[in-house]
Scaffold this motif. Structure first.
Motif, PDB file in Angstrom:
ATOM      1  N   ASP A 388       0.831  -1.206   0.000  1.00  0.00           N
ATOM      2  CA  ASP A 388       0.000   0.000   0.000  1.00  0.00           C
ATOM      3  C   ASP A 388       0.861   1.250   0.000  1.00  0.00           C
ATOM      4  OD1 ASP A 388      -2.321  -1.432  -0.015  1.00  0.00           O
ATOM      5  OD2 ASP A 388      -2.590  -1.403   2.155  1.00  0.00           O
ATOM      6  N   PRO A 393      -0.086   7.393  -4.056  1.00  0.00           N
ATOM      7  CA  PRO A 393       0.293   8.473  -4.979  1.00  0.00           C
ATOM      8  C   PRO A 393       0.924   9.651  -4.272  1.00  0.00           C
ATOM      9  CG  PRO A 393      -2.068   7.972  -5.110  1.00  0.00           C
ATOM     10  CD  PRO A 393      -1.534   7.238  -3.941  1.00  0.00           C
TER      11      PRO A 393
ATOM     12  N   LEU B 276      -4.150  18.973  -3.469  1.00  0.00           N
ATOM     13  CA  LEU B 276      -2.948  19.675  -3.916  1.00  0.00           C
ATOM     14  C   LEU B 276      -3.045  20.113  -5.374  1.00  0.00           C
ATOM     15  CD1 LEU B 276       0.012  20.526  -3.312  1.00  0.00           C
ATOM     16  CD2 LEU B 276       0.694  18.275  -4.144  1.00  0.00           C
ATOM     17  N   CYS B 277      -3.468  19.192  -6.241  1.00  0.00           N
ATOM     18  CA  CYS B 277      -3.451  19.488  -7.677  1.00  0.00           C
ATOM     19  C   CYS B 277      -4.346  20.669  -8.020  1.00  0.00           C
ATOM     20  CB  CYS B 277      -3.896  18.268  -8.473  1.00  0.00           C
ATOM     21  SG  CYS B 277      -2.709  16.937  -8.397  1.00  0.00           S
ATOM     22  N   LEU B 306       2.194  20.018   2.079  1.00  0.00           N
ATOM     23  CA  LEU B 306       3.029  18.871   1.716  1.00  0.00           C
ATOM     24  C   LEU B 306       3.463  18.118   2.963  1.00  0.00           C
ATOM     25  CD1 LEU B 306       5.352  20.309  -1.084  1.00  0.00           C
ATOM     26  CD2 LEU B 306       3.275  18.951  -1.319  1.00  0.00           C
ATOM     27  N   MET B 309       0.642  16.189   4.321  1.00  0.00           N
ATOM     28  CA  MET B 309       0.365  14.971   3.543  1.00  0.00           C
ATOM     29  C   MET B 309       1.289  13.850   3.981  1.00  0.00           C
ATOM     30  SD  MET B 309      -0.227  16.655  -0.235  1.00  0.00           S
ATOM     31  CE  MET B 309      -0.775  15.228  -1.163  1.00  0.00           C
ATOM     32  N   LEU B 310       2.543  14.195   4.227  1.00  0.00           N
ATOM     33  CA  LEU B 310       3.494  13.165   4.655  1.00  0.00           C
ATOM     34  C   LEU B 310       3.210  12.697   6.079  1.00  0.00           C
ATOM     35  CD1 LEU B 310       6.843  14.440   3.143  1.00  0.00           C
ATOM     36  CD2 LEU B 310       5.544  12.412   2.509  1.00  0.00           C
ATOM     37  N   ASP B 311       2.859  13.632   6.927  1.00  0.00           N
ATOM     38  CA  ASP B 311       2.576  13.259   8.314  1.00  0.00           C
ATOM     39  C   ASP B 311       1.371  12.336   8.414  1.00  0.00           C
ATOM     40  OD1 ASP B 311       4.672  14.646   9.368  1.00  0.00           O
ATOM     41  OD2 ASP B 311       3.523  16.433   9.879  1.00  0.00           O
ATOM     42  N   ARG B 313       0.057  10.424   5.961  1.00  0.00           N
ATOM     43  CA  ARG B 313      -0.118   9.401   4.923  1.00  0.00           C
ATOM     44  C   ARG B 313      -0.400   8.013   5.459  1.00  0.00           C
ATOM     45  NH1 ARG B 313       3.725   9.142   7.352  1.00  0.00           N
ATOM     46  NH2 ARG B 313       4.729   7.157   7.480  1.00  0.00           N
ATOM     47  N   SER B 314       0.189   7.670   6.625  1.00  0.00           N
ATOM     48  CA  SER B 314       0.002   6.292   7.079  1.00  0.00           C
ATOM     49  C   SER B 314      -1.414   6.054   7.578  1.00  0.00           C
ATOM     50  CB  SER B 314       1.019   5.935   8.155  1.00  0.00           C
ATOM     51  OG  SER B 314       0.711   6.624   9.341  1.00  0.00           O
ATOM     52  N   PHE B 316      -3.957   6.947   5.987  1.00  0.00           N
ATOM     53  CA  PHE B 316      -4.772   6.683   4.807  1.00  0.00           C
ATOM     54  C   PHE B 316      -4.467   5.333   4.169  1.00  0.00           C
ATOM     55  CE2 PHE B 316      -4.880  11.232   5.295  1.00  0.00           C
ATOM     56  CZ  PHE B 316      -6.157  11.575   4.930  1.00  0.00           C
ATOM     57  N   ARG B 317      -3.264   4.854   4.442  1.00  0.00           N
ATOM     58  CA  ARG B 317      -2.782   3.644   3.779  1.00  0.00           C
ATOM     59  C   ARG B 317      -3.720   2.459   3.981  1.00  0.00           C
ATOM     60  NH1 ARG B 317       2.460   2.592   6.297  1.00  0.00           N
ATOM     61  NH2 ARG B 317       1.242   1.663   7.959  1.00  0.00           N
ATOM     62  N   GLY B 318      -4.135   1.854   2.870  1.00  0.00           N
ATOM     63  CA  GLY B 318      -4.909   0.625   2.933  1.00  0.00           C
ATOM     64  C   GLY B 318      -6.330   0.779   3.443  1.00  0.00           C
ATOM     65  N   LYS B 338      -7.722  10.421  -3.406  1.00  0.00           N
ATOM     66  CA  LYS B 338      -6.952   9.843  -4.505  1.00  0.00           C
ATOM     67  C   LYS B 338      -5.504  10.336  -4.453  1.00  0.00           C
ATOM     68  CE  LYS B 338      -7.208   9.810  -9.374  1.00  0.00           C
ATOM     69  NZ  LYS B 338      -7.847  10.570 -10.439  1.00  0.00           N
ATOM     70  N   GLU B 339      -5.318  11.564  -4.065  1.00  0.00           N
ATOM     71  CA  GLU B 339      -3.952  12.086  -3.999  1.00  0.00           C
ATOM     72  C   GLU B 339      -3.149  11.418  -2.899  1.00  0.00           C
ATOM     73  OE1 GLU B 339      -4.104  16.314  -3.610  1.00  0.00           O
ATOM     74  OE2 GLU B 339      -4.744  16.608  -5.680  1.00  0.00           O
ATOM     75  N   MET B 340      -3.838  11.037  -1.806  1.00  0.00           N
ATOM     76  CA  MET B 340      -3.130  10.410  -0.699  1.00  0.00           C
ATOM     77  C   MET B 340      -2.887   8.936  -0.973  1.00  0.00           C
ATOM     78  SD  MET B 340      -2.528  12.767   1.375  1.00  0.00           S
ATOM     79  CE  MET B 340      -1.865  11.780   2.704  1.00  0.00           C
ATOM     80  N   GLY B 341      -3.912   8.268  -1.501  1.00  0.00           N
ATOM     81  CA  GLY B 341      -3.785   6.845  -1.748  1.00  0.00           C
ATOM     82  C   GLY B 341      -4.451   6.030  -0.677  1.00  0.00           C
TER      83      GLY B 341
END
Lengths: 413, 442
Positions: A388, A393, B276-277, B306, B309-311, B313-314, B316-318, B338-341
């Motif tokens: 994952d 992205p 972001l986009c 930014l 988003m990094l802080d 991100r986990s 959002f994962r999965g 979608k941007e995060m995943g």
């Protein structure tokens, strides 16, 4: 270390700052007991330090004993109270006497040593004051009773391992010090075997339990099929029971088959991915076999805080082409990441911000809140998390040019 | 609920826990963004009351809306007289700048010629409408939803505006001014943020409708049955001479297209300026329109986003996120995830919408009951209006209120999820809600 004993009260005998380090450190996902979210600190003032805080401590214990009625109160010594030579033992004995509740002093002033030393002190206290204080209750015993002895942050792994063992008919009496109640700890001496899970600091406890109660112990890990096989085989060897042995081996064969099938199919994209490992302490080696098993190529390992023991454990587990970066500075790690074209960094603890600020894809082992990576289920979870993470992205998003650097984003939408 | 696990229930013949909101709510909402306007609902008295109540409950603000109560005799003998009477009453008593007569499904079913009656009244009293706008439209609740009612109303306002301003509208364009047509999924707080962003580049902006100055809770004293804020009509009349249009939400695109076709004003469609986009795209657009680099604070805000988003991100994962929202809103929410995943995004929209083609295949027309079924499949986050709160809780799915209506929450109209700062706030909100599951239920 003792915090996971969630029904006990934990009182820090020190100045206000001393509590901060441990309060709320109980990892997410731990069940939590009635007192798990309470932080008790003496909050000693200048006057207390001058005049001594023993009286105040006694009052505090009294208050906790009456208000919360915990089965036990742990009192932690700190640097200041050590220096002012407060007689913790005496106060605890007196309190125990007056309020009829076990009050256990822990001598772990900060300057005595590292966290490992603190863990050892906690183990000592448990051995002296807790373990073995429950009577034998025959009906609750089974022939295959064991204790799990782990390190700090052991709760979630412990729960997974307990579930695994129970599926082959082995019962875990207590997890020291994972998720358990005081009562479970008190009857830990009834176990037939101690399993030390990836910990150095608790060996002393295991040894003393062997000497006093005749409980043998072995060290093992449950990360990756090879390690699980090794640990479970030892377990089986100890009990010397053909039926159990067969059950364990059948279980391992079945689970391994399932997992390997999944590694070949579902987790196939992980194969050959190049990663850098930059983790602390035991985390630097326990995951290596599992990562290798998943088909990942560990191109470099940062061995920042590791002692010789950890180093040799790392060396036992890696392949030839892995670069070990000793006394690694962050710059060296990052250089290795670039030179060896890694695609993901695995970090923990203090290293977490190294890849973050460089915008490199990474996974923070500490942050993988939803459970440990032990057992077959844990192997899947690690694989899924890695997969994952690699697919998120967000890694490309953060490298996007800012609107001040471009004149058009094209038809990227 | 006593549903047997894993058993697929038969196809539902009717919606349970519906998601649809009456189009009239959207129409009335849009008009709140025009200063001194009053929507007049033509329908049963209860209709107006429920529209008014649901909006007031969501925004915690007085809502301007009048009602032509339809009684039995109107149904039988026709109601054109009562329409005349009501228009007479409203124009002479309240002196509004904009009156919108909105027909409900009842109007449609009895076949009342609302538009004809409005036209007749207009012809009779032309002198009263030199500096006023009178419009009529049908917003029956058996079709569409809040989003379409809102968009149709804005379209109708624009149409009337262009017609009444005649030749004037084809005058020379003002290059330093643009139009902003925010969709119904933007909160007053969002609109405020966008106005600020645009203004900070030295560009003047006309917003239609402008909820940011009307439903954000300013304390204007005195009672008035008219709207207390929003874009004034005389400013609105300048809209045809703007150089550019920013339109937010697919449902609003026809409005921008109208301006393009009639007046040659180019436009740019955003789905929500969330993420972001799209925030990058907006800043870039503003840079190009204004010819300047804009304030430095947006560079900082971008850095902050930014890092955020990094802080997060986990968290959002999965994960599997389920959401029940109006089409445009869902697109905007989806693009952020979608941007995060995340692992999977599924959900429902209340009605068929052009936004569906922008969404992943797991999205279909449905209700909160359908959402519940989606959430059963390891849902990690549930986003819907307040009617979903309890269902989510019973499923042990972390819940986040969004859409309409959201009640029992303070400040939700002021929340911001546009631009770099808004996106960062939104991400933290999502992430905090996502990790709350571990805290609560493990």
């Amino acid at each position: 270390m003792l915090l996971p004993i969630t029904d006990a009260a934990h009182l820090v005998h020190g100045t206000p700052g001393c509590l901060q380090n441990s309060w709320g450190m109980l990892e997410a996902g731990a069940t939590g007991g009635p007192l798990s979210s309470h932080g008790f600190s003496m909050g000693l003032t200048e006057m207390d330090i001058i005049h001594g805080g023993q009286k105040k401590l006694l009052e505090a214990i009294r208050y906790i004993a009456i208000t919360y009625q915990p089965p036990c109160i742990f009192v932690y010594e700190t640097c200041i109270t050590f220096l002012t030579s407060e007689d913790l033992e005496a106060v605890c004995v007196q309190a125990e006497d007056e309020y009829k509740v076990p009050v256990i002093p822990i001598h772990n002033a900060g300057f005595i040593g590292s966290g490992n030393m603190g863990n050892r002190q906690a183990g000592e206290a448990l051995f002296n004051k807790v373990i073995g204080t429950a009577g034998i209750r025959g009906e609750q015993q089974t022939p295959y009773d064991v204790n799990l002895i782990g390190d700090f942050r052991f709760s979630r792994e412990g729960r997974k391992i307990e579930a695994m063992l129970s599926s082959v008919g082995i019962r875990v009496i207590s997890q020291i010090a994972g998720d358990c109640s005081l009562e479970e700890l008190r009857s830990a001496h009834l176990a037939k075997l101690n399993i030390l899970i990836c910990t150095r600091s608790m060996v002393t406890l295991a040894r003393r339990m062997r000497d006093s109660f005749g409980i043998p112990y072995f060290e093992g890990s449950f990360c990756g099929t090879r390690e699980i096989r090794f640990s479970l085989s030892q377990l089986s060897y100890h009990f010397q029971n053909a039926e159990l042995d067969q059950r364990i081996h059948r279980y391992m064969r079945r689970e391994e088959e399932l997992l390997h099938k999944e590694i070949l199919r579902r987790y196939k994209p992980l194969k050959g991915k190049r990663i850098v490992l930059f983790t602390d302490g035991i985390e630097s080696w326990i995951y290596i076999p599992l990562l290798v098993e998943l088909g990942l190529r560990i191109v470099a390992i940062g061995t920042n805080q590791n002692g010789q023991e950890d180093l040799s454990r790392i060396k036992e587990r890696i392949r030839e082409d892995t670069v070990l970066i000793h006394r690694s500075s962050e710059a060296q790690i990052l250089e290795a990441y670039r030179v060896r074209k890694a695609e993901l960094m695995i970090v923990s603890g203090r290293n977490a911000f190294v890849p973050l600020k460089e915008k490199l894809p990474f996974i923070n082992i500490d942050e993988a809140l939803h459970g440990g990576y032990a057992g077959y289920e844990g192997a899947r979870r690690l694989a899924q998390d890695l997969l994952d993470t690699l697919e998120q992205p967000v890694w490309s998003m953060i490298r996007r040019s800012s609107p001040w650097e471009v004149e058009s984003y094209g038809s990227s939408e | 609920m006593a549903r047997v696990n894993n058993e697929i229930p038969p196809a539902k013949p009717w919606p349970i826990n519906p998601l649809r909101v009456s189009q009239a709510v959207g129409g009335v909402l849009a008009l709140q963004g025009i200063y001194r306007s009053v929507p007049v609902l033509h329908g049963a008295e209860g209709c107006t009351e429920s529209v008014k109540q649901s909006l007031a409950r969501h925004f915690r603000e007085p809502i301007s809306v009048q009602n032509i109560a339809i009684h039995e005799q109107n149904l039988i003998f026709g109601g054109s007289q009562s329409i005349h009477d009501m228009l007479q009453h409203v124009t002479s008593e309240y002196q509004p700048d904009v009156i919108a007569l909105i027909g409900t499904s009842l109007t449609e079913v009895v076949g009342e010629d609302l538009l004809g009656a409005v036209e007749a009244y207009y012809k009779l009293h032309k002198e009263r409408f030199h500096d006023r706008l009178l419009l009529g439209l049908y917003l029956p609740d058996y079709e569409g939803s809040l989003e379409s009612g809102y968009a149709q109303t804005v379209y109708c306002v624009l149409q009337k505006l262009l017609r009444s301003s005649g030749r004037r509208s084809r005058s020379r364009k003002r290059t330093s001014r643009i139009n902003l047509l925010p969709g119904s999924h933007l909160t007053p707080g969002d609109v405020m943020e966008l106005k600020e962003m645009i203004a900070s580049f030295g560009i003047e902006v006309i917003v239609l409708p402008d909820l940011s100055s009307s439903l954000t809770g300013h304390l204007m004293t005195g009672y008035t049955p008219l709207t207390r804020g929003g874009v004034p009509l005389d400013y609105l009349r300048e809209l045809p001479s703007s150089a550019y249009t920013i339109v937010i939400g697919r449902s609003m695109e026809p409005c921008a297209r109208l301006l393009e076709e009639e007046l040659g004003i180019p436009y740019r469609l955003f789905h929500g300026v969330t993420g972001l986009c799209e925030s990058d795209e907006l800043i870039l657009l503003l840079r190009r329109l204004s010819g300047n680099e804009g304030p430095n604070k947006y560079r900082w805000q971008r850095q902050f986003l930014l890092d955020c988003m990094l802080d997060t991100r986990s968290a959002f994962r999965g994960r599997h996120v389920v959401a029940a929202l109006e089409g445009d809103h869902l697109v905007s929410v989806f693009q952020t995830f979608k941007e995060m995943g995340i692992r999977r995004f599924s959900g429902v929209v209340p009605v068929q919408s052009p936004a569906l083609e922008l969404l992943p295949p797991g999205i279909s027309v449905g209700d909160l009951d359908d959402l519940e079924r989606l959430a059963m499949d390891e849902g990690d986050l549930w986003i819907s209006n307040s009617y979903g709160a309890e269902r989510a809780e019973q499923q042990h799915t972390p819940y986040l209120p969004a859409g309409f209506p959201v009640f029992n929450r303070f400040g939700s109209p002021a929340t911001t999820s546009v631009g770099y700062r808004g996106t960062a706030e939104l991400l933290c909100l999502y992430a905090n809600t996502l990790i709350s599951k571990e805290r609560m239920y493990l």
